[in-house]
Design a protein around this motif. Structure first.
Motif, PDB file in Angstrom:
ATOM      1  N   TYR A 125       0.558  -0.882   0.182  1.00 25.11           N
ATOM      2  CA  TYR A 125       0.302  -0.377  -0.068  1.00 25.11           C
ATOM      3  C   TYR A 125       0.665   1.568  -0.056  1.00 25.11           C
ATOM      4  N   ARG A 126       1.953   1.534   0.228  1.00 28.01           N
ATOM      5  CA  ARG A 126       2.845   2.215   0.223  1.00 28.01           C
ATOM      6  C   ARG A 126       3.637   3.160  -1.044  1.00 28.01           C
ATOM      7  N   ALA A 128       1.837   3.519  -3.284  1.00 27.75           N
ATOM      8  CA  ALA A 128       1.406   4.661  -3.252  1.00 27.75           C
ATOM      9  C   ALA A 128       2.223   5.920  -3.595  1.00 27.75           C
ATOM     10  N   ARG A 129       3.303   5.797  -3.163  1.00 23.83           N
ATOM     11  CA  ARG A 129       4.164   7.115  -2.924  1.00 23.83           C
ATOM     12  C   ARG A 129       4.654   7.395  -4.707  1.00 23.83           C
ATOM     13  N   HIS A 136      -4.960  11.313  -6.730  1.00 22.20           N
ATOM     14  CA  HIS A 136      -6.699  11.096  -6.272  1.00 22.20           C
ATOM     15  C   HIS A 136      -6.315   9.464  -6.227  1.00 22.20           C
ATOM     16  N   PHE A 162      -1.375   6.078   3.412  1.00 22.42           N
ATOM     17  CA  PHE A 162      -2.133   7.048   3.272  1.00 22.42           C
ATOM     18  C   PHE A 162      -1.986   8.654   4.028  1.00 22.42           C
ATOM     19  N   ILE A 167       3.679  10.179   1.471  1.00 22.25           N
ATOM     20  CA  ILE A 167       2.181   9.913   0.576  1.00 22.25           C
ATOM     21  C   ILE A 167       1.313  11.748   1.314  1.00 22.25           C
ATOM     22  N   THR A 168       1.297  12.424   2.335  1.00 22.98           N
ATOM     23  CA  THR A 168       0.667  13.353   2.051  1.00 22.98           C
ATOM     24  C   THR A 168       1.633  14.244   1.845  1.00 22.98           C
ATOM     25  N   LYS A 173      -3.893  11.599  -2.512  1.00 25.49           N
ATOM     26  CA  LYS A 173      -4.711  11.438  -1.426  1.00 25.49           C
ATOM     27  C   LYS A 173      -5.508  10.345  -1.777  1.00 25.49           C
ATOM     28  N   LEU A 174      -6.223   9.166  -0.596  1.00 19.41           N
ATOM     29  CA  LEU A 174      -7.358   9.069  -0.538  1.00 19.41           C
ATOM     30  C   LEU A 174      -8.560   8.929  -0.527  1.00 19.41           C
ATOM     31  N   THR A 224     -12.001  10.889   3.378  1.00 22.16           N
ATOM     32  CA  THR A 224     -11.860   9.076   2.914  1.00 22.16           C
ATOM     33  C   THR A 224     -13.572   9.124   2.904  1.00 22.16           C
TER      34      THR A 224
END
Length: 527
Positions: A125-126, A128-129, A136, A162, A167-168, A173-174, A224
């Motif tokens: 999941y990380r 996503a960075r 989005h 997220f 990521i932030t 964004k999720l 979210t």
């Protein structure tokens, strides 16, 4: 690797005699024209190979480049929905660093099958960075296996990823969590009994969503929310799987149901798993595009009347990950362009084109391939990452919509079965138009002459009936070509995914009109 140069075929094909078609245009945006999001064309990713897309330990530079091309045009990256069939085969183990995948053997029809078993950890999941900044994301959790623990653990890991600074800080964004994929097929694929109904589904979804919202911190005040639906089809009725069916069964009146902001449905244009020139023309045909999409108008109305956004959360040409020599061709690029633009005119907010690794209908092949996408045969050497013809549709759509964030779109009333047109309005004033000639000019057509149509632009009122306009062309050798396209003389079929070549744009007078060949798309900008 697809070609890095303009193929001579697009330069020497003779043009047959033309006839004229009148195109009515209005300078002002018509009432009710919808704003088109710069991320109208977005991506649905089969989540088993997610880290092959973005990278696991480091960024997939090719993918980043081809996404960043779109960002540079619109200022906004495509959105990502990560899930699909493998969403309901995924389980979580925090100790897993590299996703553990079990695949069925490849076949001639499906050279790159989905994994039947997927175990992931936090690193999954990380990843996503590695998406472009400000992307989005919607992520799916497992409903199919009816394992609430798996869904909760996945939701916790997604939320933690997220919330991480890497990521932030990138503005990624999720947007939403999706619970389950194509629940209307659960009664057919063994996940649920054969008598499973929407009346069974709604309380089940609500129970999962109540626990997932607690695990992921989804509330009325959180950014979210929930991405609902995700059905493979629609009954368009209150008593079966459809937006009307879940609303009639009270989903919106539940606490988690009140956190739904988007309703998603899935659509493929057919279930043909082998290709032909006739099938390609069928896919491209203007009437077929409209017929496939307009049957969802009752569903769109049902969703938007509730104040929710309606999207196609997963869509593409044909099942089996596309039909060979159809879904991977230039003709499919014209279909993609017409399909996405028409979808917006009937209030579909966003169209998530489904992608995997090695799927025939991919816009982007982000990883090296060892098997043919057409028949599963071993390749003599790995095929590097590359874009496929449909990617050009995303580029053209991005240029047509632009960066304003307030561009409106309308379909132009062209009385011709092969020609589609769309007007784009900035500050409610006509700025650009896209024209698509969906007549398939095939490599085995026999006749070497290529049909062409002349467009006479007929402005109502005080439109720009004089003055100049620029014309940018998607040059295609044949509808069944799998590479060699150029957009304004430039190619995206490069080793790094960045555009290459000298830009070529025509400047012609508005009152002169323009010619458009069979299997061609053009972007007209009014000066």
């Amino acid at each position: 690797m697809p070609g890095h140069h303009i193929t001579l075929g697009i330069l020497i094909a003779p043009i047959a005699s033309t006839f004229a078609v009148s195109v009515p245009l209005s300078t002002d945006a018509p009432a009710g024209a919808f704003v088109a999001s710069p991320s109208l064309i977005s991506f649905s990713i089969e989540q088993d190979r997610w880290t092959d897309w973005v990278g696991l330990d480091s960024r997939n530079e090719f993918l980043f480049n081809v996404l960043d091309n779109l960002v540079q045009i619109t200022g906004e990256p495509p959105q990502f929905r990560i899930g699909a069939d493998s969403e309901d085969h995924t389980n979580f183990n925090a100790a897993i660093e590299t996703p553990q995948l079990a695949f069925p053997p490849p076949t001639t029809t499906v050279p790159y099958p989905e994994a039947t078993q997927i175990i992931v950890g936090d690193t999954y999941y990380r990843a996503a960075r590695f998406l472009p900044p400000n992307t989005h994301v919607t992520w799916g959790v497992n409903l199919g296996q009816n394992n609430l623990t798996a869904a909760v653990l996945e939701a916790q890991a997604i939320a933690q990823a997220f919330d991480s600074p890497e990521i932030t800080d990138a503005g990624i964004k999720l947007d939403q969590i999706e619970i389950g994929n194509e629940a209307d097929l659960f009664r057919n694929n063994g996940f649920r009994p054969s008598n499973y109904t929407v009346a069974d589904y709604v309380p089940e979804w609500t129970s999962f969503a109540r626990n997932v919202s607690a695990a992921a911190g989804i509330s009325s005040t959180s950014f979210t929310k929930f991405f609902a639906g995700g059905f493979a089809g629609s009954s368009h009725s209150d008593d079966d799987f459809s937006p009307q069916g879940v609303f009639a069964n009270g989903i919106l009146s539940s606490d988690p149901g009140s956190l739904i902001t988007t309703f998603s449905q899935h659509l493929y244009s057919g279930s043909f798993c082998s290709g032909s020139g006739a099938l390609l023309q069928d896919l491209m045909t203007k009437a077929n595009v409209r017929g496939n999409l307009t049957r969802f108008v009752p569903d769109i109305s049902a969703v938007t009347s509730q104040g929710l956004e309606y999207v196609f959360g997963e869509t593409n040409s044909f099942s089996c990950h596309g039909a060979p020599n159809v879904s991977n061709t230039a003709g499919a690029a014209l279909w993609t362009l017409d399909y996405a633009l028409f979808a917006r005119t009937i209030n579909i907010s966003r169209v998530f084109f489904h992608e995997g690794i090695g799927y025939k209908y991919n816009l982007i092949q982000p990883a090296a391939l060892n098997r043919s996408i057409l028949d599963g045969s071993d390749l003599p050497s790995p095929l590097p990452p590359h874009v496929q013809p449909q990617y050009y549709a995303a580029i053209i759509t991005a240029e047509a919509i632009g960066k304003s964030g307030d561009t409106r779109i309308t379909e132009l009333a062209i009385n011709d079965t092969r020609l589609a047109g769309y007007g784009f309005f900035d500050n409610d004033v006509l700025s650009r138009a896209v024209f698509i000639n969906s007549q398939a000019f095939l490599s085995d057509g026999g006749d070497t002459s290529r049909p062409s149509v002349h467009l006479d632009l007929d402005f109502a009122g005080s439109g720009p009936s004089s003055g100049n306009m620029t014309v940018k062309r998607l040059a295609i050798g044949h509808a069944d070509d799998a590479s060699g396209l150029t957009w304004g003389g430039q190619s995206y079929e490069t080793a790094d995914g960045r555009v290459n070549g000298t830009l070529s744009v025509e400047t012609i007078s508005v009152d002169e009109g323009l010619d458009i060949s069979a299997t061609e798309a053009v972007l007209v900008s009014f000066m």
